[in-house]
Design a protein around this motif. Structure first.
Motif, PDB file in Angstrom:
ATOM      1  N   GLY A 128      61.417 110.169 -15.062  1.00 27.92           N
ATOM      2  CA  GLY A 128      61.733 109.053 -15.952  1.00 27.92           C
ATOM      3  C   GLY A 128      62.344 107.882 -15.202  1.00 27.92           C
ATOM      4  O   GLY A 128      61.956 106.718 -15.405  1.00 27.92           O
ATOM      5  N   ASP A 131      62.161  97.939 -23.103  1.00 31.07           N
ATOM      6  CA  ASP A 131      61.691  99.249 -22.660  1.00 31.07           C
ATOM      7  C   ASP A 131      62.709  99.908 -21.738  1.00 31.07           C
ATOM      8  O   ASP A 131      63.004 101.110 -21.869  1.00 31.07           O
ATOM      9  CB  ASP A 131      60.345  99.092 -21.945  1.00 31.07           C
ATOM     10  CG  ASP A 131      59.740 100.430 -21.553  1.00 31.07           C
ATOM     11  OD1 ASP A 131      59.484 101.253 -22.454  1.00 31.07           O
ATOM     12  OD2 ASP A 131      59.513 100.655 -20.355  1.00 31.07           O
ATOM     13  N   LYS A 190      64.804 103.428 -22.903  1.00 30.65           N
ATOM     14  CA  LYS A 190      64.619 104.655 -22.112  1.00 30.65           C
ATOM     15  C   LYS A 190      65.922 105.075 -21.438  1.00 30.65           C
ATOM     16  O   LYS A 190      66.206 106.273 -21.299  1.00 30.65           O
ATOM     17  CB  LYS A 190      63.510 104.457 -21.083  1.00 30.65           C
ATOM     18  CG  LYS A 190      62.110 104.480 -21.712  1.00 30.65           C
ATOM     19  CD  LYS A 190      61.032 104.411 -20.664  1.00 30.65           C
ATOM     20  CE  LYS A 190      59.652 104.719 -21.252  1.00 30.65           C
ATOM     21  NZ  LYS A 190      59.223 103.752 -22.249  1.00 30.65           N
TER      22      LYS A 190
END
Length: 541
Positions: A94, A382, A386
């Motif tokens: 990630g 974004d 996240k």
């Protein structure tokens, strides 16, 4: 007569051994399970045996020998460590994805700005065409700085304006005048006092430095976070944790309760104990994530990141245009300070010679496109969303591991509680090492934290401070972080070489005499302290 006969028959029936009475239960299910895990059947009982030999599982009728218990304990630790590393790899992926996304966006923004140089500066004529190397060097320096090179961005930008001033002044000088290097150096030194380019250099420097400092610190924060996850996820489980995991995962099999899943509260206490040191990362981890979200949000604060980078060519044009419009006034002041230039051995030239006017130049103005602004907004959104998902990773890790092991909510009265199939009654412990002092499932010495994890907590703290400095526009020194994550494949060092020295934005080299002067008293004092015990001993005699 009939009653005594009946009683006698009943007694005989009760005394007679039935088919199930006294027979040991078969271990067939466990034998099949055990071989399925890759172990051999050597020494595995056919039927239940007495369990006095067990050290981890509850004692009682069992299908496990001491050797089997040890092997299954090692297997349970191996499998849980695998789940922890798998979760860590997912989180690393990630962070790496966020890094690739932002890095791609930023480098494309930088390249697009550089490509627009010709369009923005072509009205300058020879001042552009003859100095393309100078403008290219500026962008190269900015790119290397973002990649982690040991550049002082403040000094590099000042040097760019000084060199541009020299060349602009030289191009505007009368054709019969030769300007020496010393004279041009004197001209360049007038930049701060006379401000020949107006307020553009100072304004542009502040905005460019802030943009690149925050961008570089942000990508470094992503890389450091991923590296912390990698190192912590590789920390081995303690022997006490291995025992607790065996009892949690495989003791039900030894007791013939293979289908019974652990109670959720029971699993929570085991995993909170096993991952107590990891949970201590949480305060600094959340602090770092929150700071990175702040930095990401700052990219869209006016003037936004895309506006600052994309407007660099237009700001350079604006500065040169300002100087050309005011060249006579600036030249007169330079002559007062540096003297009137002239070729060696000849008289001074006429300073009133008409100059080339630049009034025909068309001012270049940067107008941000709505598309660019929208892309930045999406990028920031974004990144922030996240990062928020990663915020509570360390305290959610025990829950995530247990979700793969425990019984459902409707089976909490008929789950494995570490002893038998029943409800788990002890309370669930809090997060972190200090809260495990009364953990009924894992024995922990809370006075001995894991040193690898403590080092990573310090790395998180250092990185958070750097990011906070970056928010204030202050340059940051990544030496400690790059030393600590060496070999991690960060990609932040040009050509695979990471500079050892990274000067700060306003750092100045210390005066050698002062350094030597201040070192001497400390050296003398240290020697005196070493001699003091010997003097005391002699006096006692």
């Amino acid at each position: 007569m009939r009653l005594p006969v009946l009683l006698c028959a009943a007694v005989c029936l009760c005394a007679a051994p039935g088919p199930a009475a006294g027979a040991d239960r078969s271990c067939a299910d466990l034998r099949q399970f055990y071989t399925g895990k890759g172990f051999t059947l050597v020494g595995v009982p056919q039927t239940e045996i007495s369990g006095e030999h067990l050290r981890m599982c509850p004692q009682g009728p069992t299908c496990c020998t001491s050797t089997m218990e040890e092997k299954l304990a090692g297997l349970s630790a191996q499998e849980i460590e695998g789940l922890i590393r798998e979760a860590g790899r997912s989180l690393q992926a990630g962070f790496n994805a966020l890094h690739r996304s932002f890095d791609t966006y930023f480098t494309e923004l930088h390249a697009r700005s550089e490509r627009s140089l010709q369009e923005a500066l072509s009205p300058l004529g020879p001042l552009y065409s003859q100095n393309t190397r100078l403008y290219g060097d500026l962008y190269a320096d900015l790119r290397q700085y973002y990649r982690g090179s040991a550049l002082n961005l403040d000094e590099n930008l000042s040097d760019f304006w000084s060199r541009l001033l020299e060349r602009t002044f030289k191009a505007s000088a009368p054709t019969d005048v030769t300007l020496s290097e010393d004279y041009l150096e004197c001209v360049a030194k007038q930049q701060e006092t006379l401000r020949p380019f107006g307020e553009v250099p100072r304004d542009m420097k502040a905005k460019v430095i802030r943009a690149f400092v925050t961008a570089r610190s942000f990508v470094q924060g992503l890389l450091v976070s991923a590296e912390v996850v990698r190192k912590v996820s590789q920390v081995s489980l303690s022997p006490e944790c291995m025992k607790a995991l065996m009892k949690l995962v495989y003791c039900p099999h030894c007791r013939g309760l293979a289908s019974v899943k652990p109670c959720s509260g029971y699993c929570a206490n085991v995993m909170k104990g096993c991952l107590a040191n990891q949970a201590d990362l949480d305060p600094e981890w959340q602090n770092l994530i929150d700071t990175m979200i702040q930095v990401a949000s700052s990219f869209s604060t006016e003037p936004s990141l895309d506006v600052v980078l994309s407007s660099i060519p237009a700001r350079i044009y604006e500065a040169v245009h300002f100087l050309q419009e005011n060249m006579d006034t600036f030249t007169a002041k330079v002559y007062q300070t540096c003297g009137t230039p002239g070729e060696p051995g000849t008289g001074s030239p006429t300073v009133h010679e008409p100059r080339r006017k630049s009034g025909s130049l068309t001012a270049s103005e940067y107008k941000p496109s709505p598309t660019a602004g929208l892309r930045l907004e999406m990028q920031v959104s974004d990144l922030s969303s996240k990062l928020r998902e990663m915020r509570q990773y360390w305290i959610q890790l025990p829950v995530a591991i247990c979700s793969k092991l425990v019984a459902g909510a409707n089976s909490q009265d008929k789950c494995w509680n570490g002893i038998t199939k029943a409800r788990y009654l002890p309370e669930v412990m809090g997060d972190g090492l200090a809260n495990q002092i009364n953990n009924p499932e894992v024995e922990l010495d809370i006075t001995k934290p894991d040193m690898t994890i403590r080092q990573q907590i310090m790395q998180l703290k250092i990185m958070s401070n750097r990011l906070k400095n970056a928010l204030d526009g202050n340059d940051v020194d990544f030496q400690d972080a790059s030393d600590d994550i060496s070999g991690s494949g960060s990609g932040m060092c040009v050509g695979g070489q990471c500079p050892r020295s990274r000067p700060g934005l306003y750092a100045y080299a210390p005066d050698n005499n002062q350094v030597r002067g201040t070192a001497t008293p400390h050296t003398g004092l240290h020697g005196l302290l070493l001699l003091l015990p010997l003097i005391v001993l002699l006096l006692q005699r």
